[in-house]
Design a protein around this motif. Structure first.
Motif, PDB file in Angstrom:
ATOM      1  N   GLY A  12       0.807  -1.208   0.000  1.00 33.52           N
ATOM      2  CA  GLY A  12       0.000   0.000   0.000  1.00 33.52           C
ATOM      3  C   GLY A  12       0.844   1.264   0.000  1.00 33.52           C
ATOM      4  O   GLY A  12       0.429   2.307  -0.463  1.00 33.52           O
ATOM      5  N   VAL A  13       2.080   1.168   0.525  1.00 34.16           N
ATOM      6  CA  VAL A  13       2.965   2.328   0.545  1.00 34.16           C
ATOM      7  C   VAL A  13       3.683   2.484  -0.790  1.00 34.16           C
ATOM      8  O   VAL A  13       3.883   3.572  -1.288  1.00 34.16           O
ATOM      9  CB  VAL A  13       3.996   2.185   1.691  1.00 34.16           C
ATOM     10  CG1 VAL A  13       4.989   3.344   1.651  1.00 34.16           C
ATOM     11  CG2 VAL A  13       3.280   2.136   3.027  1.00 34.16           C
ATOM     12  N   LEU A  14       4.062   1.335  -1.388  1.00 39.70           N
ATOM     13  CA  LEU A  14       4.859   1.383  -2.598  1.00 39.70           C
ATOM     14  C   LEU A  14       4.026   1.682  -3.839  1.00 39.70           C
ATOM     15  O   LEU A  14       4.505   2.316  -4.769  1.00 39.70           O
ATOM     16  CB  LEU A  14       5.576   0.037  -2.793  1.00 39.70           C
ATOM     17  CG  LEU A  14       6.563  -0.358  -1.685  1.00 39.70           C
ATOM     18  CD1 LEU A  14       7.118  -1.736  -1.968  1.00 39.70           C
ATOM     19  CD2 LEU A  14       7.693   0.652  -1.588  1.00 39.70           C
ATOM     20  N   THR A  15       2.803   1.219  -3.854  1.00 48.05           N
ATOM     21  CA  THR A  15       1.995   1.310  -5.058  1.00 48.05           C
ATOM     22  C   THR A  15       1.724   2.741  -5.521  1.00 48.05           C
ATOM     23  O   THR A  15       1.831   3.028  -6.698  1.00 48.05           O
ATOM     24  CB  THR A  15       0.667   0.557  -4.839  1.00 48.05           C
ATOM     25  OG1 THR A  15       0.967  -0.816  -4.644  1.00 48.05           O
ATOM     26  CG2 THR A  15      -0.243   0.706  -6.043  1.00 48.05           C
ATOM     27  N   PRO A  16       1.398   3.701  -4.621  1.00 54.30           N
ATOM     28  CA  PRO A  16       1.082   5.047  -5.101  1.00 54.30           C
ATOM     29  C   PRO A  16       2.208   5.702  -5.882  1.00 54.30           C
ATOM     30  O   PRO A  16       1.971   6.475  -6.785  1.00 54.30           O
ATOM     31  CB  PRO A  16       0.789   5.810  -3.802  1.00 54.30           C
ATOM     32  CG  PRO A  16       0.308   4.776  -2.860  1.00 54.30           C
ATOM     33  CD  PRO A  16       1.125   3.567  -3.178  1.00 54.30           C
ATOM     34  N   LEU A  56       9.552   0.485  -6.129  1.00 56.24           N
ATOM     35  CA  LEU A  56      10.279   1.285  -5.155  1.00 56.24           C
ATOM     36  C   LEU A  56      10.663   2.668  -5.678  1.00 56.24           C
ATOM     37  O   LEU A  56      10.838   3.591  -4.895  1.00 56.24           O
ATOM     38  CB  LEU A  56      11.555   0.558  -4.721  1.00 56.24           C
ATOM     39  CG  LEU A  56      11.370  -0.759  -3.973  1.00 56.24           C
ATOM     40  CD1 LEU A  56      12.702  -1.454  -3.776  1.00 56.24           C
ATOM     41  CD2 LEU A  56      10.682  -0.532  -2.629  1.00 56.24           C
ATOM     42  N   THR A  57      10.822   2.798  -6.995  1.00 56.19           N
ATOM     43  CA  THR A  57      11.341   4.045  -7.549  1.00 56.19           C
ATOM     44  C   THR A  57      10.245   5.063  -7.825  1.00 56.19           C
ATOM     45  O   THR A  57       9.077   4.713  -8.005  1.00 56.19           O
ATOM     46  CB  THR A  57      12.113   3.763  -8.853  1.00 56.19           C
ATOM     47  OG1 THR A  57      12.741   4.972  -9.312  1.00 56.19           O
ATOM     48  CG2 THR A  57      11.167   3.266  -9.942  1.00 56.19           C
ATOM     49  N   LEU A  95      14.240   3.916 -15.245  1.00 55.84           N
ATOM     50  CA  LEU A  95      14.558   2.500 -15.023  1.00 55.84           C
ATOM     51  C   LEU A  95      14.192   1.661 -16.243  1.00 55.84           C
ATOM     52  O   LEU A  95      14.958   0.789 -16.664  1.00 55.84           O
ATOM     53  CB  LEU A  95      13.809   1.995 -13.790  1.00 55.84           C
ATOM     54  CG  LEU A  95      13.954   0.506 -13.481  1.00 55.84           C
ATOM     55  CD1 LEU A  95      15.394   0.160 -13.120  1.00 55.84           C
ATOM     56  CD2 LEU A  95      13.014   0.093 -12.356  1.00 55.84           C
ATOM     57  N   GLU A  96      13.025   1.933 -16.828  1.00 56.69           N
ATOM     58  CA  GLU A  96      12.588   1.168 -17.994  1.00 56.69           C
ATOM     59  C   GLU A  96      13.558   1.344 -19.162  1.00 56.69           C
ATOM     60  O   GLU A  96      13.875   0.391 -19.875  1.00 56.69           O
ATOM     61  CB  GLU A  96      11.177   1.603 -18.415  1.00 56.69           C
ATOM     62  CG  GLU A  96      10.083   1.235 -17.426  1.00 56.69           C
ATOM     63  CD  GLU A  96       9.693  -0.229 -17.503  1.00 56.69           C
ATOM     64  OE1 GLU A  96      10.532  -1.071 -17.881  1.00 56.69           O
ATOM     65  OE2 GLU A  96       8.535  -0.524 -17.172  1.00 56.69           O
TER      66      GLU A  96
END
Length: 343
Positions: free
Chosen positions: A3-7, A258-259, A265-266
């Motif tokens: 829930g923290v990483l997704t936004p 995380l980023t 990154l992609e």
């Protein structure tokens, strides 16, 4: 934690144009990989299926035959999708055949990749039971049980991929098929799960099977060296074919969660990830080699059904045996060959 990483990923979700990905850089490499695999893999899989068909008619093979037939079927279905992927690459990553066709082809590709991995595990487990527990495992090592297990593999793989690839793998704006840049959080979690269930778990199963067979007291030194040697080759092949894709993919999808700069990154990992993705199709070329052409009984049936493949004095002598003499020879060799069948 999800829930923290997704936004972060949701708030920075950009279009493919803003990410400015070098989509054309993988065209030459993947076209060559898919072209070679399709050209060599299609005839070798068809020949293998033909040999196994005659092996089954002769009454030998048992549950191993069921697993190998399912394995080759999954390889063949995956192979048939490669020409469409080649056309997709040559068209500049633009899918001209519509959303339904993209979803169907992409789904078939993914299902058969992971179905082949699961059948590989079943073959390894069956061999382990046959060698370590030859008597107590007879009740579960039957054709009927193998057929049920095969149906379960197809059903579970189908449902698993369905959950991960829905609602769609088609980008109608840019005509991208099975590609998202950057990916959605839901798809990232799905791919991380495939790393655990589609690579790490099967790798542990292969290792445990190899370890158990090494410690089995029922094998002679000659049988142990032959079985272990082939299992080592199979394990190395599994790591070489599926390892790069799942390890690079695991890094990619964890990092995307995380980023806060997913497009950077992609861009940095695009070509490496795409080439590793293409290498997973090598299993369709290598499976017939390891599971059929290393099996003496399957080679014999293939040579008997297709005399043009037979060469040399020994092959001619084997093929000219009378049916009765062949059955006697087969019974004499059954003890030595049954444990070696398929791997």
């Amino acid at each position: 934690p999800c829930g923290v990483l997704t936004p972060k990923l949701k708030n920075t979700d950009m279009s493919n144009d803003s990410c400015n990905l070098p989509l054309n850089t993988d065209t030459l490499g993947l076209t060559c990989i898919y072209g070679v695999i399709f050209s060599l893999g299609l005839p070798s899989n068809l020949l293998s299926l033909w040999g196994l068909y005659h092996l089954g008619r002769s009454g030998t093979g048992g549950c191993q035959l069921v697993y190998i037939l399912n394995l080759l079927l999954s390889d063949l279905l995956q192979l048939l999708t490669l020409p469409l992927w080649i056309l997709y690459l040559q068209g500049g990553h633009r899918w001209p055949y519509g959303q339904l066709t993209c979803e169907l082809v992409g789904y078939v590709f993914y299902v058969n990749v992971y179905a082949s991995v699961m059948f590989l595990c079943l073959i390894a487990l069956d061999r382990c039971l046959a060698i370590v527990y030859p008597l107590s495992s007879r009740r579960v090592r039957t054709v009927r049980v193998a057929a049920v297990m095969g149906s379960a593999v197809w059903t579970l793989t189908f449902l698993f991929c369905l959950c991960g690839l829905l609602p769609s793998v088609f980008d109608s704006d840019r005509l991208l098929c099975l590609e998202q840049y950057p990916v959605s959080p839901r798809y990232a979690h799905f791919k991380i799960t495939t790393v655990a269930l589609g690579f790490l778990l099967p790798l542990n199963i292969l290792y445990l099977s190899l370890h158990s067979e090494l410690r089995s007291p029922s094998l002679s030194d000659h049988e142990r060296h032959k079985i272990v040697g082939i299992l080592v080759v199979i394990t190395i092949n599994f790591i070489a074919v599926f390892g790069p894709y799942h390890l690079v993919g695991g890094y990619r999808f964890v990092s995307l969660l995380l980023t806060d700069k997913p497009c950077g990154l992609e861009r940095s990992i695009f070509l490496v990830y795409r080439l590793c993705y293409g290498l997973t199709s090598l299993n369709t070329l290598l499976d017939p080699l390891f599971y059929i052409f290393l099996c003496p009984d399957a080679r014999l049936e293939l040579q008997r059904s297709l005399p043009c493949l037979g060469r040399g004095h020994n092959t001619h002598k084997t093929m000219t045996l009378s049916p009765r003499a062949h059955r006697v020879t087969q019974r004499q060799n059954e003890t030595g060959h049954n444990n070696l069948l398929a791997i």
